[in-house]
Design an enzyme around this catalytic site. Structure first.
Site, PDB file in Angstrom:
ATOM      1  CG  HIS A   1       4.092  -1.662  -4.745  1.00 22.33           C
ATOM      2  ND1 HIS A   1       2.928  -2.396  -4.757  1.00 22.33           N
ATOM      3  CD2 HIS A   1       5.067  -2.513  -5.156  1.00 22.33           C
ATOM      4  CE1 HIS A   1       3.192  -3.629  -5.182  1.00 22.33           C
ATOM      5  NE2 HIS A   1       4.487  -3.733  -5.423  1.00 22.33           N
TER       6      HIS A   1
ATOM      7  CG  ASN B   1      -8.578 -11.774   0.298  1.00 26.06           C
ATOM      8  OD1 ASN B   1      -9.684 -11.357  -0.067  1.00 26.06           O
ATOM      9  ND2 ASN B   1      -7.454 -11.438  -0.316  1.00 26.06           N
TER      10      ASN B   1
ATOM     11  CB  CYS C   1      15.607  21.718 -11.352  1.00 29.05           C
ATOM     12  SG  CYS C   1      14.528  20.307 -11.586  1.00 29.05           S
TER      13      CYS C   1
ATOM     14  CB  CYS D   1      17.275  17.853  -9.554  1.00 27.67           C
ATOM     15  SG  CYS D   1      15.846  18.217  -8.518  1.00 27.67           S
TER      16      CYS D   1
ATOM     17  CG  ASP E   1      -2.979   3.307   2.509  1.00 31.22           C
ATOM     18  OD1 ASP E   1      -3.831   2.447   2.226  1.00 31.22           O
ATOM     19  OD2 ASP E   1      -2.121   3.134   3.407  1.00 31.22           O
TER      20      ASP E   1
ATOM     21  N   GLY F   1      -5.372  -9.072   2.937  1.00 31.21           N
ATOM     22  CA  GLY F   1      -6.012  -8.108   2.040  1.00 31.21           C
ATOM     23  C   GLY F   1      -5.274  -7.850   0.752  1.00 31.21           C
ATOM     24  CB  THR F   2      -2.547  -8.734  -1.064  1.00 30.66           C
ATOM     25  OG1 THR F   2      -2.015  -8.603  -2.398  1.00 30.66           O
ATOM     26  CG2 THR F   2      -1.995  -9.983  -0.423  1.00 30.66           C
ATOM     27  CB  SER F   3      -5.655  -9.641  -5.615  1.00 31.39           C
ATOM     28  OG  SER F   3      -4.620  -8.776  -6.091  1.00 31.39           O
TER      29      SER F   3
ATOM     30  CG  ASN G   1      -1.903  -1.170   1.184  1.00 33.05           C
ATOM     31  OD1 ASN G   1      -2.095  -1.785   0.123  1.00 33.05           O
ATOM     32  ND2 ASN G   1      -2.454  -1.517   2.314  1.00 33.05           N
TER      33      ASN G   1
HETATM   34  C1  BV8 Z   1       8.833  -5.336 -11.433  1.00 33.92           C
HETATM   35  C2  BV8 Z   1       1.482   1.530  -8.155  1.00 33.92           C
HETATM   36  C3  BV8 Z   1      10.804  -5.729 -12.721  1.00 33.92           C
HETATM   37  C4  BV8 Z   1       1.304   2.405  -7.042  1.00 33.92           C
HETATM   38  C5  BV8 Z   1       1.307  -0.847  -8.378  1.00 33.92           C
HETATM   39  C6  BV8 Z   1       6.237 -12.015 -12.365  1.00 33.92           C
HETATM   40  C7  BV8 Z   1       5.083 -12.645 -12.768  1.00 33.92           C
HETATM   41  C8  BV8 Z   1       4.062 -11.933 -13.407  1.00 33.92           C
HETATM   42  C9  BV8 Z   1       4.202 -10.559 -13.641  1.00 33.92           C
HETATM   43  C10 BV8 Z   1       5.336  -9.953 -13.254  1.00 33.92           C
HETATM   44  C11 BV8 Z   1       6.358 -10.662 -12.612  1.00 33.92           C
HETATM   45  N1  BV8 Z   1       7.355  -9.784 -12.318  1.00 33.92           N
HETATM   46  C12 BV8 Z   1       7.003  -8.547 -12.760  1.00 33.92           C
HETATM   47  C13 BV8 Z   1       5.769  -8.639 -13.355  1.00 33.92           C
HETATM   48  C14 BV8 Z   1       5.042  -7.526 -13.966  1.00 33.92           C
HETATM   49  C15 BV8 Z   1       4.214  -6.755 -12.920  1.00 33.92           C
HETATM   50  C16 BV8 Z   1       3.084  -7.597 -12.393  1.00 33.92           C
HETATM   51  O1  BV8 Z   1       3.180  -8.176 -11.328  1.00 33.92           O
HETATM   52  N2  BV8 Z   1       1.989  -7.632 -13.125  1.00 33.92           N
HETATM   53  C17 BV8 Z   1       0.829  -8.396 -12.672  1.00 33.92           C
HETATM   54  C18 BV8 Z   1      -0.400  -7.484 -12.633  1.00 33.92           C
HETATM   55  C19 BV8 Z   1       0.638  -9.564 -13.603  1.00 33.92           C
HETATM   56  N3  BV8 Z   1       5.057  -6.297 -11.837  1.00 33.92           N
HETATM   57  C20 BV8 Z   1       5.775  -5.179 -11.967  1.00 33.92           C
HETATM   58  O2  BV8 Z   1       5.797  -4.524 -12.987  1.00 33.92           O
HETATM   59  C21 BV8 Z   1       6.579  -4.753 -10.765  1.00 33.92           C
HETATM   60  N4  BV8 Z   1       7.909  -4.389 -11.204  1.00 33.92           N
HETATM   61  O3  BV8 Z   1       8.707  -6.486 -11.153  1.00 33.92           O
HETATM   62  O4  BV8 Z   1       9.955  -4.815 -12.094  1.00 33.92           O
HETATM   63  C22 BV8 Z   1      10.070  -6.330 -13.902  1.00 33.92           C
HETATM   64  C23 BV8 Z   1       9.300  -5.504 -14.732  1.00 33.92           C
HETATM   65  C24 BV8 Z   1       8.628  -6.079 -15.836  1.00 33.92           C
HETATM   66  C25 BV8 Z   1       8.709  -7.443 -16.085  1.00 33.92           C
HETATM   67  C26 BV8 Z   1       9.460  -8.263 -15.226  1.00 33.92           C
HETATM   68  C27 BV8 Z   1      10.142  -7.698 -14.140  1.00 33.92           C
HETATM   69  C28 BV8 Z   1       5.981  -3.499 -10.138  1.00 33.92           C
HETATM   70  C29 BV8 Z   1       4.680  -3.844  -9.456  1.00 33.92           C
HETATM   71  C30 BV8 Z   1       4.110  -2.605  -8.725  1.00 33.92           C
HETATM   72  C31 BV8 Z   1       3.092  -1.972  -9.586  1.00 33.92           C
HETATM   73  N5  BV8 Z   1       2.490  -0.837  -8.907  1.00 33.92           N
HETATM   74  N6  BV8 Z   1       0.764   0.262  -7.950  1.00 33.92           N
HETATM   75  C32 BV8 Z   1      -0.136   2.840  -6.981  1.00 33.92           C
HETATM   76  O5  BV8 Z   1      -0.600   3.549  -7.891  1.00 33.92           O
HETATM   77  O6  BV8 Z   1      -0.770   2.430  -6.014  1.00 33.92           O
HETATM   78  S1  BV8 Z   1       0.453  -2.304  -8.256  1.00 33.92           S
HETATM   79  C33 BV8 Z   1      -0.960  -2.193  -7.337  1.00 33.92           C
HETATM   80  O7  BV8 Z   1      -1.337  -3.558  -7.097  1.00 33.92           O
HETATM   81  C34 BV8 Z   1      -0.800  -1.600  -5.955  1.00 33.92           C
HETATM   82  O8  BV8 Z   1       0.521  -1.207  -5.651  1.00 33.92           O
HETATM   83  C35 BV8 Z   1      -1.223  -2.715  -5.029  1.00 33.92           C
HETATM   84  O9  BV8 Z   1      -0.553  -2.649  -3.847  1.00 33.92           O
HETATM   85  C36 BV8 Z   1      -0.860  -3.893  -5.830  1.00 33.92           C
HETATM   86  C37 BV8 Z   1      -1.458  -5.196  -5.400  1.00 33.92           C
HETATM   87  O10 BV8 Z   1      -2.867  -5.057  -5.314  1.00 33.92           O
HETATM   88  P1  BV8 Z   1      -3.586  -5.419  -3.923  1.00 33.92           P
HETATM   89  O11 BV8 Z   1      -2.988  -4.579  -2.874  1.00 33.92           O
HETATM   90  O12 BV8 Z   1      -3.559  -6.882  -3.726  1.00 33.92           O
HETATM   91  O13 BV8 Z   1      -5.050  -4.890  -4.203  1.00 33.92           O
HETATM   92  P2  BV8 Z   1      -6.200  -5.615  -5.053  1.00 33.92           P
HETATM   93  O14 BV8 Z   1      -7.273  -4.611  -5.278  1.00 33.92           O
HETATM   94  O15 BV8 Z   1      -5.600  -6.335  -6.210  1.00 33.92           O
HETATM   95  O16 BV8 Z   1      -6.761  -6.742  -4.068  1.00 33.92           O
HETATM   96  C38 BV8 Z   1      -7.355  -6.359  -2.830  1.00 33.92           C
HETATM   97  C39 BV8 Z   1      -7.613  -7.650  -2.064  1.00 33.92           C
HETATM   98  O17 BV8 Z   1      -8.143  -7.325  -0.785  1.00 33.92           O
HETATM   99  C40 BV8 Z   1      -8.616  -8.565  -2.733  1.00 33.92           C
HETATM  100  O18 BV8 Z   1      -8.146  -9.897  -2.691  1.00 33.92           O
HETATM  101  C41 BV8 Z   1      -9.893  -8.405  -1.876  1.00 33.92           C
HETATM  102  O19 BV8 Z   1     -10.636  -9.623  -1.821  1.00 33.92           O
HETATM  103  C42 BV8 Z   1      -9.289  -8.109  -0.534  1.00 33.92           C
HETATM  104  N7  BV8 Z   1     -10.143  -7.315   0.355  1.00 33.92           N
HETATM  105  C43 BV8 Z   1     -10.964  -6.286   0.025  1.00 33.92           C
HETATM  106  N8  BV8 Z   1     -11.509  -5.775   1.158  1.00 33.92           N
HETATM  107  C44 BV8 Z   1     -11.004  -6.481   2.203  1.00 33.92           C
HETATM  108  C45 BV8 Z   1     -10.132  -7.464   1.693  1.00 33.92           C
HETATM  109  N9  BV8 Z   1      -9.473  -8.337   2.483  1.00 33.92           N
HETATM  110  C46 BV8 Z   1      -9.676  -8.242   3.816  1.00 33.92           C
HETATM  111  N10 BV8 Z   1     -10.499  -7.318   4.369  1.00 33.92           N
HETATM  112  C47 BV8 Z   1     -11.170  -6.429   3.602  1.00 33.92           C
HETATM  113  N11 BV8 Z   1     -11.991  -5.534   4.176  1.00 33.92           N
HETATM  114 ZN    ZN Z   2      14.194  19.173  -9.624  1.00 37.02          ZN
END
Ligand code: BV8
Ligand code: ZN
Length: 267
Positions: free
Chosen positions: A143, A237, A174, A154, A128, A211-213, A126
């Site tokens: 993240h 979850n 800058c 810069c 936030d 709380g993560t997918s 997160n």
């Molecule tokens: C990287 C930006 C090198 C900030 C975010 C390996 C395998 C497959 C893909 C990849 C891999 N390695 C790299 C990748 C590519 C990519 C990736 O993972 N793609 C996925 C989608 C297939 N990863 C990257 O690009 C990462 N960089 O590895 O660099 C590289 C690059 C390219 C290729 C290879 C290597 C960078 C990843 C970070 C991306 N930035 N956000 C912002 O704007 O916020 S991701 C975004 O998703 C958020 O950061 C968030 O934290 C993250 C995960 O989501 P969740 O937190 O799980 O949220 P979500 O809504 O999905 O799920 C919520 C869950 O909560 C649900 O399950 C729900 O049921 C549950 N829930 C809801 N309410 C409750 C609850 N649970 C309990 N109580 C509740 N009340």
């Molecule tokens: Zn600057």
């Protein structure tokens, strides 16, 4: 965001999508509490779900930020290069929304557990800042943070809760465009943070995934890393995820209710 609607939480009277009510028996909750009580080193990974009960939209769930949208359209360097105004509109809207939100009971329990469990590490996806607002210290922010900005010229990175002047905030030193200091898709995670998180996952004997997918890597891989290193894996979850079948204990329900319940059960 065009026509951005303010997040008002779940529509009144509806059952939160995917929440089937408390599904676990006393026995399962007591088993999880027992595991926590006997743990020598506890590592926790949180995702957007832990902030949902504070009113923060998740990404992929019902009403989430990415629902029906490709995340890369707004959270990638390419998107920022193509239209920095659009990307900043998205992040300024999120900063504005979050400015009025507070930690929920789930955040507060995790902050308390920092001093209750040995070798406690809190890793979050997160951006936030609600864990820190609840009192958690040394949070490993995989993240980055919505509250930090980085200059594209810069490189200076600053933490600010000010309302940033749109459409594209600029650097006071800058004059170049600022960007949110978050990790976008296709960007590598901050190496020291990822190293510390991997160490925590490998060294712990209890890993709690809340709380993560479990879809975004490399963050999602931490839970499997912990399990392969011999840790007990517990998931909290609302619904099943790709991790659920690997969890030793899967607790279904809202984190803001399950964590206080677990806390009360720990001897
Ligand atoms: C990287 C930006 C090198 C900030 C975010 C390996 C395998 C497959 C893909 C990849 C891999 N390695 C790299 C990748 C590519 C990519 C990736 O993972 N793609 C996925 C989608 C297939 N990863 C990257 O690009 C990462 N960089 O590895 O660099 C590289 C690059 C390219 C290729 C290879 C290597 C960078 C990843 C970070 C991306 N930035 N956000 C912002 O704007 O916020 S991701 C975004 O998703 C958020 O950061 C968030 O934290 C993250 C995960 O989501 P969740 O937190 O799980 O949220 P979500 O809504 O999905 O799920 C919520 C869950 O909560 C649900 O399950 C729900 O049921 C549950 N829930 C809801 N309410 C409750 C609850 N649970 C309990 N109580 C509740 N009340
Ligand atoms: Zn600057």
């Amino acid at each position: 965001m065009a026509g951005a609607r303010r997040w008002k939480g779940w529509p009144a009277g509806t059952q939160r999508p995917g929440y089937a009510g408390p599904m676990q028996t006393d026995e399962i909750l007591n088993r999880a509490a027992g595991r926590l009580a006997s743990a020598e080193s506890v590592a926790i990974l949180t995702g957007a779900g832990v902030s949902a009960e504070s009113g923060v939209p998740t990404f992929r769930g019902h009403g989430g930020l990415w629902e029906g949208r490709r995340p890369e359209q707004l959270a990638s360097p390419e998107a920022f290069a193509r239209s920095p105004e659009d990307v900043w509109r998205f992040y300024l809207w999120r900063r504005d929304l979050l400015a009025g939100l507070r930690p929920n009971p789930g955040h507060r329990i995790l902050a308390r557990w920092q001093d209750r469990f040995p070798g406690f590490r809190l890793i979050t996806q997160n951006v936030d800042g609600l864990h820190q607002a609840a009192g958690s210290r040394e949070v490993l922010e995989l993240h980055g943070s919505l509250w930090r900005v980085r200059c594209t010229g810069c490189g200076v990175e600053t933490e600010t809760r000010e309302v940033l002047p749109g459409p594209i905030p600029t650097c006071q030193d800058c004059g170049a465009a600022l960007r949110p200091a978050v990790v976008w898709f296709g960007e590598v995670l901050p190496e020291p943070v990822l190293r510390a998180a991997l160490e925590a996952a490998r060294d712990c004997d209890l890993f709690l995934c809340i709380g993560t997918s479990s879809l975004v890597h490399p963050a999602a891989g931490l839970a499997w890393e912990a399990r392969q290193s011999g840790a007990v894996l517990i998931e909290i979850n609302l619904e099943a995820t790709p991790l659920t079948r690997s969890a030793h204990i899967a607790l279904q329900g809202p984190a803001g209710e399950i964590l206080p319940d677990l806390d009360r059960r720990i001897p």
